[in-house]
Write an enzyme that holds these catalytic residues in place. Sequence first.
Site, mmCIF file in Angstrom:
data_model
loop_
_atom_site.group_PDB
_atom_site.id
_atom_site.type_symbol
_atom_site.label_atom_id
_atom_site.label_comp_id
_atom_site.label_asym_id
_atom_site.label_seq_id
_atom_site.Cartn_x
_atom_site.Cartn_y
_atom_site.Cartn_z
ATOM 1 N N GLY A 114 0.840 -1.186 0.000
ATOM 2 C CA GLY A 114 0.000 0.000 0.000
ATOM 3 C C GLY A 114 0.875 1.236 0.000
ATOM 4 O O GLY A 114 1.990 1.215 0.544
ATOM 5 N N CYS A 115 0.396 2.299 -0.623
ATOM 6 C CA CYS A 115 1.231 3.510 -0.706
ATOM 7 C C CYS A 115 1.403 4.146 0.661
ATOM 8 O O CYS A 115 2.495 4.585 1.022
ATOM 9 C CB CYS A 115 0.672 4.494 -1.731
ATOM 10 S SG CYS A 115 -1.079 4.894 -1.523
ATOM 11 N N ASN A 116 0.342 4.171 1.444
ATOM 12 C CA ASN A 116 0.470 4.684 2.811
ATOM 13 C C ASN A 116 1.340 3.754 3.645
ATOM 14 O O ASN A 116 2.159 4.212 4.460
ATOM 15 C CB ASN A 116 -0.907 4.788 3.475
ATOM 16 C CG ASN A 116 -1.821 5.770 2.769
ATOM 17 O OD1 ASN A 116 -1.386 6.800 2.281
ATOM 18 N ND2 ASN A 116 -3.104 5.445 2.707
ATOM 19 N N THR A 148 5.007 4.404 2.988
ATOM 20 C CA THR A 148 5.489 5.644 3.596
ATOM 21 C C THR A 148 5.725 5.457 5.093
ATOM 22 O O THR A 148 6.779 5.826 5.630
ATOM 23 C CB THR A 148 4.464 6.777 3.371
ATOM 24 O OG1 THR A 148 3.947 6.697 2.043
ATOM 25 C CG2 THR A 148 5.106 8.126 3.594
#
Lengths: 342, 342, 342, 342
Positions: free
Chosen positions: D148-150, D153
């Site tokens: 997932g992109c979140n 991060t």
Amino acid sequence: MTHNVAILGASGYTGAELVRLIATHPQLTIVGLSGNSKAGMAMADVFPHLRHLDLPRLTTIDEMSFDDVEIVFCGLPHATSQKVIAGLPEHVRVVDMSADFRLRDPADYEKWYGKAHAAPELQKTAVYGLTEFYRDQIKDARLVAGTGCNAATGQYALRPLIAAGVIDLDQIVMDLKAAVSGAGRALKENLLHAELSEGAHGYAVGGTHRHLGEFDQEFALVAGRPVNIQFTPHLIPANRGILATTYVQGDPQAIYETLVAAYAAEPFIEVLPMGQHPSIKHIRASNFCHIGVVADRVPGRAIVIAALDNLTKGSSGQALQNANLMLGLPETEGLMLAPVFP
Amino acid sequence: MTHNVAILGASGYTGAELVRLIATHPQLTIVGLSGNSKAGMAMADVFPHLRHLDLPRLTTIDEMSFDDVEIVFCGLPHATSQKVIAGLPEHVRVVDMSADFRLRDPADYEKWYGKAHAAPELQKTAVYGLTEFYRDQIKDARLVAGTGCNAATGQYALRPLIAAGVIDLDQIVMDLKAAVSGAGRALKENLLHAELSEGAHGYAVGGTHRHLGEFDQEFALVAGRPVNIQFTPHLIPANRGILATTYVQGDPQAIYETLVAAYAAEPFIEVLPMGQHPSIKHIRASNFCHIGVVADRVPGRAIVIAALDNLTKGSSGQALQNANLMLGLPETEGLMLAPVFP
Amino acid sequence: MTHNVAILGASGYTGAELVRLIATHPQLTIVGLSGNSKAGMAMADVFPHLRHLDLPRLTTIDEMSFDDVEIVFCGLPHATSQKVIAGLPEHVRVVDMSADFRLRDPADYEKWYGKAHAAPELQKTAVYGLTEFYRDQIKDARLVAGTGCNAATGQYALRPLIAAGVIDLDQIVMDLKAAVSGAGRALKENLLHAELSEGAHGYAVGGTHRHLGEFDQEFALVAGRPVNIQFTPHLIPANRGILATTYVQGDPQAIYETLVAAYAAEPFIEVLPMGQHPSIKHIRASNFCHIGVVADRVPGRAIVIAALDNLTKGSSGQALQNANLMLGLPETEGLMLAPVFP
Amino acid sequence: MTHNVAILGASGYTGAELVRLIATHPQLTIVGLSGNSKAGMAMADVFPHLRHLDLPRLTTIDEMSFDDVEIVFCGLPHATSQKVIAGLPEHVRVVDMSADFRLRDPADYEKWYGKAHAAPELQKTAVYGLTEFYRDQIKDARLVAGTGCNAATGQYALRPLIAAGVIDLDQIVMDLKAAVSGAGRALKENLLHAELSEGAHGYAVGGTHRHLGEFDQEFALVAGRPVNIQFTPHLIPANRGILATTYVQGDPQAIYETLVAAYAAEPFIEVLPMGQHPSIKHIRASNFCHIGVVADRVPGRAIVIAALDNLTKGSSGQALQNANLMLGLPETEGLMLAPVFP
């Protein structure tokens, strides 16, 4: 009968916002507008959006007569405000929108603003302008110190919780997202459209933002002990609005009920149904503050999110609300404008 | 005494804008709100920015009683409006914000909207809602057809010039920049933030935009001959506002003076000093229209630029202005809100 | 073997854009970066997005050694460029991105820039940098004068049409929408996010924009007679991109075919299928220019719309394309980066 | 020699981003593009910004031949991916960009995604695609599950700190600001420009965001015990970028040094000097991740902020980085594009 008011520093955003609000206020008349660097100009040339209004021309403060003025709104830069307000005639009552009179203790002022306060005696007479919590003192005040816009947002979320003792005072994290108009009309590289649009970043990270001085002062007062929150503001690519996401430890339901009770009679503070949370889009250009409470998946923790418009409820709207109180007018006069969406 | 009004299609942007404006209008009371797909919901759940207002719950149109309603504002989609309005009781006066009754000739309607008009008899009774030019008919109308938002902007720039014969009718180019809310709340890929932000492009390029039907109808009426302007709208990454840059051939000073004279008594149309020109930023969320005239370097040519907010002066503000006229109220009631800047 | 280059004025947007492009160019090495007001700083501190690159520290121009430099890119402000370039050693070849050498006739320079040209002899040697039309001269030039970003966009739309005689030279209207980075990193009030976001307005309305000097010079050259177009740029709330909507009179099909033929072999100019038109969103951060032709409903008229990124194809990308030519490298080297969407 | 790749779901944002990146990758050739709802269309019609590329036409997945394909990138919606990937021929290696294979335990999948996993056997073979931490397994994997992109991060900020034991595992708050493209090209009301621009609000507040499944899985693995962070994402009005502000308790200097050491050899992870912190503006459209550490005024607490582009490092750039590893190519191939600023 209307009341005469003057606005000092009318060429900035808070000044313009105040004119916008007063434009439909039935009982206030603007008789003076100062803007030293733009003295001599018509407001329509400084703010073309106010073109339809019949307004006095901008003057210097020195040129302005205060003889018939009841209330002066002061939107001057920090440090300047102290000197100007100290020189105003005694009959004039003052609603300051700068940071100069927010901190009661001159030592705090010096700590956060880096220089000695120039009007410590005047400071003693100032009332902190968070309307909902200082209403009675504001009514009779000669000088009301408007709060920081971030400081207002955060206090609306936390103040009743600290007062009620429903959260852990040593585990408060406030992550705030602020639109750009809070930085004013200053010519700074980081405020350029090309720099800010499509960007987002923290600022004053680590607890160095000056509005922490207000949090520390007020929360200590409410709690009866020091409360050192963590506070990290961020700049987001929007023009108006502050969203304060506050992480607290305590029973979510108790937190929710405390806020509901605290604001039940308030005309501008809306506590959303439990589990809902606000957007800055929904309070834009209005004097409303929306607050939401959500229980976290980690038991005993909650997220309290408050949203308001930094220029309205966070500054000029608050100033007008306080002026209404000072003049014995209905507190909501001129301030019931609905938010602008989309 | 207040007047009861209802809003059909209240879950769209024009409906919400109308509620925003009526919120501070002292003589109108909203007694009905329809929104078929969202019937049963509270307005606060559809539009959280209206949370502070005491509003009726959304219903279907069928559930709505019109017995005590004086004025119905209709913000329904095109084609639907015809049918709904045809079915309203006779005592109800209607301010339509759709495109359904703008074109007097049913053949024009069919040409621009691709289907036969469903209520041609009703069409005959409709008054075109460009307030400044149809004021007297609007006062007594049962049905007022709100104009297209682009059509309003362009007519404010050009209509007096065509009437006065000060420009070449065969050399008119209108390049229009429109913010995105004019497209409504429809779920279309090109209206997504990720698609539109940081973008700009023409649409309906080549003279296919439906608002041309209004330009053709009105300009021919004013000129007494066909006037086929070139009209190219563009979508820009902003939420509210239309900027119509109009290239005309004629004497710039005569053009300027014609506009000044035409709008001298108008409360909402501001003609800027010669050589100045407007920004959509300066009329945002207000009912004002700013118009500027600049002489081009090519002799005998001028640029006339008009700016208004598509949701306010271009739609819901216009509707309220017309309703004020129909009810015998001051035309500006509820509409003097100053633009929101920044 | 790589070629050494230096960038003067590397702390501005065109400088940064050039570094971005050269970062993946396999045959150029940046050996010097000047930025007088920020001399001594690391590029990572001026432009944190370039942090991953191994770049020389910013210096003053005086501190810079040109001994091993083949090409100097000059992104200095107008007027300054003339003086600096005049003082560069003879062996250095120069790609200027300022306005200083775009106008061949010093009288034109004085007319549009308000002061006498300081290096008229050098001006005689400059080649106008619109690559597709000056390719052969650029290869051998010592000094290439990068075009204005608006001037490039407009010429891509119009130049072949004027050359081919397929449009009326006395009825050309160019309505241009420009993103804000074209104005550079200057601290101006109208470039602040709070002023520009949600706004749109014309500037240099009436034919006063300096890039008209380039249009006049080049179009007269192509047409063999003066061509005075009407040109009105507008500022829109986006960071990158120019959209030039051009209204011309002539046969739309002939216009389309002329453009297709003119750009058939060009690697960066894409003529869209007849009837389609571009968006600045689709060329962002790339060296591509998209052009569309649409017939207007008024017979004998067409709309030609061109879109490019002002910082890339309109400035730094053009500069790199020209440098490739000057060095005998493939013209597209380092420039085939696809546009960034969304 | 180049490697043939195909992209499934090429009509979404992650598909387009992958094409953008591969466009300048010297060793990959795109031989197939699927997009079921847009099958039959040219990519130039779906994504005009890719117009200059010579790409295969979009097909359905069924029409696609995988005979000569080495790597398939899968940008399909969740749930669909499982079924499609399960049906791919054995010789094809897969880089999935959906959520379908991120959670090792099918029970976790069912908990967070609300339905049973359709390919649990395949799940067992999947390698979690956070390149910097799974590099060796990725090299040999047949199926890599993009994160997932979140989740990416947040892990870049926290993973080394949890591994090193330098922070309190029970007091982690992550406040994340996400740009809108992370939500994809779905037609949802809250993704419209008019709804999102000038807005900011939380979503999945209270710990309900699905990427928490990844945090829980990975952090437990690293810590050897459950780690339940608080995680609140917010939507901000920008197109690309994620800023994760992480509030941790531990010695700031130790935290900083841990991160510096962890990423010293990483080509894409840049740890900023102590006290500095990143902006999403500075990593836009690139594969870089910037991380900053700032000590809070409250002793023993620090703020760790990570920024990356959700479409690049958070999704398609990560996918390409993993594909490079799988193919034995230099890991950075095609990925050294500098961020786009402004």
